[in-house]
Design a protein around this motif. Structure first.
Motif, short mmCIF file in Angstrom:
data_model
loop_
_atom_site.label_atom_id
_atom_site.label_comp_id
_atom_site.label_asym_id
_atom_site.label_seq_id
_atom_site.Cartn_x
_atom_site.Cartn_y
_atom_site.Cartn_z
N ILE A 186 24.23 -0.44 21.61
CA ILE A 186 24.23 -1.77 22.22
C ILE A 186 23.12 -1.88 23.27
O ILE A 186 22.42 -2.89 23.35
N ALA A 187 22.97 -0.82 24.07
CA ALA A 187 21.91 -0.80 25.10
C ALA A 187 20.53 -0.88 24.45
O ALA A 187 19.63 -1.56 24.96
N GLU A 188 20.36 -0.18 23.33
CA GLU A 188 19.09 -0.22 22.61
C GLU A 188 18.80 -1.63 22.11
O GLU A 188 17.67 -2.14 22.27
N TYR A 189 19.80 -2.27 21.53
CA TYR A 189 19.63 -3.64 21.07
C TYR A 189 19.25 -4.56 22.23
O TYR A 189 18.38 -5.43 22.10
N ALA A 190 19.93 -4.39 23.36
CA ALA A 190 19.65 -5.24 24.53
C ALA A 190 18.21 -5.06 25.00
O ALA A 190 17.54 -6.03 25.39
N THR A 191 17.72 -3.82 24.95
CA THR A 191 16.34 -3.56 25.35
C THR A 191 15.35 -4.22 24.40
O THR A 191 14.38 -4.85 24.82
N PHE A 192 15.59 -4.06 23.11
CA PHE A 192 14.69 -4.64 22.11
C PHE A 192 14.66 -6.17 22.22
O PHE A 192 13.60 -6.78 22.19
N VAL A 193 15.82 -6.77 22.32
CA VAL A 193 15.90 -8.23 22.33
C VAL A 193 15.38 -8.80 23.65
O VAL A 193 14.65 -9.79 23.67
N GLY A 194 15.75 -8.14 24.77
CA GLY A 194 15.39 -8.67 26.08
C GLY A 194 13.97 -8.38 26.50
O GLY A 194 13.24 -9.28 26.92
#
Length: 276
Positions: A186-194
């Motif tokens: 989830i943290a990885e997704y948040a980094t990629f998207v944000g």
């Protein structure tokens, strides 16, 4: 028919009766809602006709219903009258064979996603700007998942050796590692998207990346639920060296999920930054 044969027949009929349940239907309905929600979140967003958040919400509801169906089914089929119920090698082989067949079909599911990625990979590469994929987060996540396979394996061995406290401790560690892995994804997704502005609709590679990692994340989430159920049942005093079928089948599933992740990292994360 002798008394022993009559008792076996009665036990088989009892097991058959107990497995007639509404919970599998509820679980199947939850899975259907989950896939519909995911499809609406992806396709609806691309077409601009359906809000992504609504699709995600439907998928979350579907996952909750699926989880409830699994928990209810396992509670009815396995928790009630656990120690009074007969067991045997035939039943163990049946459950393990069923899990193996499920995993074989799951290979086809992941295979479709990888086939799409390989098709994309044949074309011009890279297909646009790619984010920094091989960061410390994915390396830590990979280490966590690999370690969790070892802790589950040794938990099963401890159960066979009659070391119940060690079994419970290692099973708890495996559950915690699975939860942390999901948090890392989830943290990885948040980094990629944000920060990277890398989303599902960023291009063909993005759709393959989020599709495959999301599918794997769904499998890990289901595995965490299954391990949580094992832990719950173990804390209630179930399982021993002769009654370990559930532990064995869930272990097969978890090791499969681990192997898929290693292949996914090699092909998707490492492969993406390799220019042929």
């Amino acid at each position: 028919m002798g008394e022993t044969d009559a008792a076996v027949a009665e036990g088989d009929a009892h097991d058959e009766h107990e497995h007639r349940s509404r919970w599998p239907i509820i679980g199947a309905a939850g899975a259907a809602i989950l896939y519909v929600g995911a499809a609406l979140a992806i396709a609806g967003n691309r077409a601009g006709i359906f809000p992504t958040r609504v699709g995600v919400g439907i998928a979350v509801v579907g996952f909750a219903v699926l989880t409830g169906g699994l928990v209810g089914w396992l509670r009815q089929a396995y928790l009630s009258g656990y120690w009074e119920r007969a067991t045997g090698d035939r039943k163990r082989r049946s459950y393990r064979a069923t899990m193996v067949l499920f995993l074989v079909t799951d290979v086809a599911t992941f295979g479709a996603g990888f086939a799409y990625y390989f098709y994309v990979r044949i074309g011009t590469w890279p297909p646009g700007e790619l984010p920094e994929l091989l960061g410390s987060l994915v390396l830590v996540n990979t280490a966590l998942l690999v370690v969790s396979s070892f802790t589950l394996h040794f938990a099963h061995e401890a159960l066979g050796d009659g070391k119940r406290r060690r079994f419970l401790a290692l099973l708890g560690v495996t559950f915690a590692l699975g939860v942390v892995f999901l948090g890392g994804q989830i943290a990885e997704y948040a980094t990629f998207v944000g920060e990277e502005e890398f989303t599902l609709t960023s291009g063909v590679f993005a759709s393959a990346f989020f599709g495959l990692t999301g599918l794997h994340g769904l499998h890990v989430a289901l595995g965490v639920v299954l391990i949580g159920i094992l832990l719950w049942r173990a804390l209630r005093g179930q399982y021993d060296a002769e009654r370990d079928t559930s532990v064995s089948t869930v272990s097969l599933y978890w090791h499969f999920v681990d192997a898929v992740w290693l292949f996914l990292v090699a092909v998707l994360y490492v492969g993406a930054v390799v220019t042929l």
